[in-house]
Enzyme design. Sequence first.
Site, PDB file in Angstrom:
ATOM      1  N   LYS A 110     -33.067  33.570   0.391  1.00 43.95           N
ATOM      2  CA  LYS A 110     -34.359  34.250   0.255  1.00 43.95           C
ATOM      3  C   LYS A 110     -34.249  35.348  -0.802  1.00 43.95           C
ATOM      4  O   LYS A 110     -33.285  36.099  -0.829  1.00 43.95           O
ATOM      5  CB  LYS A 110     -34.764  34.844   1.611  1.00 43.95           C
ATOM      6  N   GLY A 129     -40.156  41.650  10.170  1.00 44.75           N
ATOM      7  CA  GLY A 129     -40.115  40.310  10.773  1.00 44.75           C
ATOM      8  C   GLY A 129     -40.358  39.165   9.807  1.00 44.75           C
ATOM      9  O   GLY A 129     -40.496  38.013  10.218  1.00 44.75           O
ATOM     10  N   THR A 130     -40.361  39.468   8.499  1.00 49.09           N
ATOM     11  CA  THR A 130     -40.604  38.407   7.514  1.00 49.09           C
ATOM     12  C   THR A 130     -39.508  37.338   7.553  1.00 49.09           C
ATOM     13  O   THR A 130     -39.790  36.140   7.475  1.00 49.09           O
ATOM     14  CB  THR A 130     -40.664  39.013   6.091  1.00 49.09           C
ATOM     15  N   GLY A 131     -38.257  37.786   7.704  1.00 53.01           N
ATOM     16  CA  GLY A 131     -37.126  36.845   7.737  1.00 53.01           C
ATOM     17  C   GLY A 131     -37.208  35.919   8.946  1.00 53.01           C
ATOM     18  O   GLY A 131     -37.013  34.701   8.833  1.00 53.01           O
ATOM     19  N   CYS A 132     -37.497  36.495  10.118  1.00 43.06           N
ATOM     20  CA  CYS A 132     -37.622  35.700  11.358  1.00 43.06           C
ATOM     21  C   CYS A 132     -38.752  34.686  11.193  1.00 43.06           C
ATOM     22  O   CYS A 132     -38.632  33.520  11.574  1.00 43.06           O
ATOM     23  CB  CYS A 132     -37.951  36.594  12.553  1.00 43.06           C
ATOM     24  N   THR A 182     -43.738  44.268   6.162  1.00 41.81           N
ATOM     25  CA  THR A 182     -42.830  43.135   6.020  1.00 41.81           C
ATOM     26  C   THR A 182     -41.866  43.008   7.196  1.00 41.81           C
ATOM     27  O   THR A 182     -40.919  42.241   7.142  1.00 41.81           O
ATOM     28  CB  THR A 182     -42.019  43.261   4.717  1.00 41.81           C
TER      29      THR A 182
HETATM   30  O1  PXL Z   1     -35.242  40.625  11.235  1.00 36.33           O
HETATM   31  C1  PXL Z   1     -34.036  40.621  11.919  1.00 36.33           C
HETATM   32  C2  PXL Z   1     -34.206  40.818  13.384  1.00 36.33           C
HETATM   33  C3  PXL Z   1     -34.055  39.767  14.233  1.00 36.33           C
HETATM   34  N1  PXL Z   1     -34.182  39.890  15.582  1.00 36.33           N
HETATM   35  C4  PXL Z   1     -34.481  41.052  16.125  1.00 36.33           C
HETATM   36  C5  PXL Z   1     -34.652  42.155  15.328  1.00 36.33           C
HETATM   37  C6  PXL Z   1     -34.524  42.044  13.919  1.00 36.33           C
HETATM   38  C7  PXL Z   1     -34.733  43.208  13.073  1.00 36.33           C
HETATM   39  O2  PXL Z   1     -35.076  44.274  13.472  1.00 36.33           O
HETATM   40  O3  PXL Z   1     -34.946  43.314  15.901  1.00 36.33           O
HETATM   41  C8  PXL Z   1     -34.643  41.158  17.606  1.00 36.33           C
END
Ligand code: PXL
Length: 270
Positions: A175, A215-218, A213
């Site tokens: 990414k 939680g964008t990765g999740c 942004t």
């Molecule tokens: O974005 C990574 C991530 C994944 N999972 C949880 C998070 C975070 C970032 O804060 O809290 C539970």
Amino acid sequence: MNEPTSVPTVLTIAGSDPSGGAGIQADLKAFVTTGAYGAAVITALTAQNTIEVTGTMPVPAEFVRQQLGSVLSDIRIDVIKLGMLTSRKICEAIAPLIENHTVVCDPVMISTTGFQLIDEDTADALINAILPLADYITPNRFELEKLYGDRIDDAKHAGIELMERFPNLTGIVVKGGHVNITQSTVTDVLLYRQKGLIKEAIENRPRYDSPNTHGTGCTFASAFASYLAQKNSPKAAFKKAVDYTNHLIKISAEIRIGQGRGPLIHHKGI
Ligand code: PXL
């Protein structure tokens, strides 16, 4: 009676973000709004909001295994998406149960706010117990460096080297959101294996400057898992997940939830 209709199913194994922006909360929202049924095994509770993560409380590994066993013994799961795995024991407990599934691993290590979400021993277990049975990984640039084990100048080179080191991997999405933040274009790259060769797909999008942004990765990794569960090719799932995440970044830019780095608004994603 007619054959029952089946829907694509995705299971996330990840941590909880009570503010709703990242972790399993983001994953479930992404599954549902991209067209899959979502299930969730929780690896840890975090205490966090849009400003900061103040703590994490891992779920005991044996109970993570028990949650996973309950789901897998009952429901056909098309794709498993891995998020925050908070201990070596959790990595080792889930490994034997997921190895025969299609696994998208988001190697979550450090939050966007700079909070170290997993320790060194867990990172080691992620690399040695989980990576060898993943089909896809979705690292950001920092995580790619950590998995590669050295500083990298060329992300593509590091990705190809990782695909060679882990022949189980069908694809790596690198990414680009964190890279060259002064440039006006964001480049996401998919490296994927086809007929024994490593190929490359590139998606360029204008950089959209949004404060929201979290939680964008999740969200990206979950959308990618969902599109794979819907029988898209890796390349098509990658493009759809980039489009989906970009769309959410744009529509969430003006919306205020919380006082810090706000979340994506998934329900307007369709
Ligand atoms: O974005 C990574 C991530 C994944 N999972 C949880 C998070 C975070 C970032 O804060 O809290 C539970």
